[in-house]
Design an enzyme around this catalytic site. Structure first.
Site, PDB file in Angstrom:
ATOM      1  N   ALA A 130       0.805  -1.237   0.000  1.00 24.58           N
ATOM      2  CA  ALA A 130       0.000   0.000   0.000  1.00 24.58           C
ATOM      3  C   ALA A 130       0.828   1.272   0.000  1.00 24.58           C
ATOM      4  O   ALA A 130       0.262   2.363   0.031  1.00 24.58           O
ATOM      5  CB  ALA A 130      -0.997   0.035   1.159  1.00 24.58           C
ATOM      6  N   ALA A 131       2.152   1.170  -0.090  1.00 25.84           N
ATOM      7  CA  ALA A 131       2.956   2.394  -0.168  1.00 25.84           C
ATOM      8  C   ALA A 131       2.640   3.159  -1.451  1.00 25.84           C
ATOM      9  O   ALA A 131       2.477   4.388  -1.438  1.00 25.84           O
ATOM     10  CB  ALA A 131       4.441   2.055  -0.100  1.00 25.84           C
ATOM     11  N   GLY A 132       2.544   2.437  -2.568  1.00 23.04           N
ATOM     12  CA  GLY A 132       2.198   3.088  -3.824  1.00 23.04           C
ATOM     13  C   GLY A 132       0.799   3.671  -3.804  1.00 23.04           C
ATOM     14  O   GLY A 132       0.554   4.752  -4.357  1.00 23.04           O
ATOM     15  N   ASP A 133      -0.127   2.962  -3.172  1.00 24.68           N
ATOM     16  CA  ASP A 133      -1.503   3.467  -3.064  1.00 24.68           C
ATOM     17  C   ASP A 133      -1.547   4.724  -2.198  1.00 24.68           C
ATOM     18  O   ASP A 133      -2.283   5.674  -2.496  1.00 24.68           O
ATOM     19  CB  ASP A 133      -2.412   2.394  -2.459  1.00 24.68           C
ATOM     20  CG  ASP A 133      -2.538   1.167  -3.340  1.00 24.68           C
ATOM     21  OD1 ASP A 133      -2.454   1.313  -4.574  1.00 24.68           O
ATOM     22  OD2 ASP A 133      -2.710   0.061  -2.797  1.00 24.68           O
TER      23      ASP A 133
END
Length: 304
Positions: free
Chosen positions: A248-251
């Protein structure tokens, strides 16, 4: 503040911790596991709300316990879930996420109810598209629906942000001219451009020839590269931090980008804000549980 609409996936994540990623044919023992709310669309909607933006989610879950849990998580964060479809004929989507001791992950998605997010569903919810200012889309729902959503959003003069993940085998060239901001990572950029990974400048040139507007390439710990239509290319440095889990870092980055732009921030300001939000997300395990709130970000970065 402008309103954000996220159109995308909702998954129940099964997060599994291992020392090393298994190779083909190899069996490894897990150090632990957890069931956590996720899905790229849901994560981005959750993060938008956690960071203080008014946001609505369009997507689909099954009429099952996982669907209940996903909607409860989003509602608790402040996301408007009133138009999320509940289907009795399919199960809620799932994702198996394997995380090694370096915080790196490998993800396998079971599409489930995400696969029935179709054009008719978008037509049925055109009021939501009309009422928003920014539309955020990813690629865990059918590509035909993604294409249709982008076309409808641009016809309404909305700002369209596309996170091309998972990296698609097919992405029609006609879409590039309809996307205001394309946010690939290095792997996704290479696949979209049809070039070897690592040739970032070559990938940017290839996508700009296809008509892409602003492109933001996320570079992990190295930050992000902004390349705009007017020829500006600039790397915004990342934030050094201890990586626990990159899920979820990219999200979180995509959502933070949308939030800052919704507040009138410049592209540079939005990417700096997104880098900071993503840097905090990687210090925690899971998808939505890792996403920081605006107050947590302010405590860590008083300048924002």
């Amino acid at each position: 503040m402008k309103k954000i609409l996220v159109v995308g996936s909702l998954n129940m994540d099964i997060s599994v911790q291992v020392d090393e990623m298994p190779c083909a044919g190899e069996t490894v023992l897990s150090k632990g596991h957890a069931f956590l709310p996720g899905g790229k669309g849901a994560n981005q909607a959750f993060a938008c709300a956690a960071l203080g933006a008014p946001v609505m989610m369009l997507g689909c879950v099954g009429r099952d316990d996982y669907g209940d849990a996903l909607i409860k998580s989003l509602t608790g964060a402040g996301v408007d879930c009133s138009l999320i479809a509940r289907r009795a004929d399919t199960a809620t989507g799932m994702a198996l996420i394997t995380v090694n001791e370096k915080g790196e992950n490998a993800i396998t998605v079971i599409q489930g109810a995400n696969g029935v997010v179709d054009k008719q569903y978008i037509d049925d919810n055109m009021d939501a598209l009309t009422a928003c200012d920014i539309v955020v889309v990813q690629l865990e729902i059918p590509m035909d629906t993604v294409i249709y959503t982008i076309q409808k959003a641009k016809a309404l003069n909305k700002t369209v942000i596309v996170d091309p993940a998972p990296a698609p085998d097919y992405f029609p060239d006609i879409l590039y001219g309809l996307i205001d901001i394309l946010k690939p990572n290095e792997h996704e950029l290479a696949k979209l451009a049809g070039i070897a990974q690592g040739d970032i400048r070559g990938g940017l040139r290839a996508l700009q020839k296809k008509g892409a507007g602003a492109i933001i390439v996320t570079l992990g710990a190295d930050g992000a590269l902004i390349c705009t239509e007017d020829g500006m290319c600039e790397t915004i440095a990342g934030i050094e931090t201890e990586v626990v889990d990159t899920t979820a870092a990219g999200d979180t980055f995509t959502a933070a980008l949308a939030v800052m732009l919704s507040e009138g921030g410049t592209m540079r300001e939005a990417v700096r804000f997104a880098n900071k939000a993503a840097s905090m997300a990687v210090t925690r395990r899971g998808a939505q549980p890792s996403i920081p709130t605006r107050s947590e970000l302010r405590a860590a970065f008083p300048e924002i």
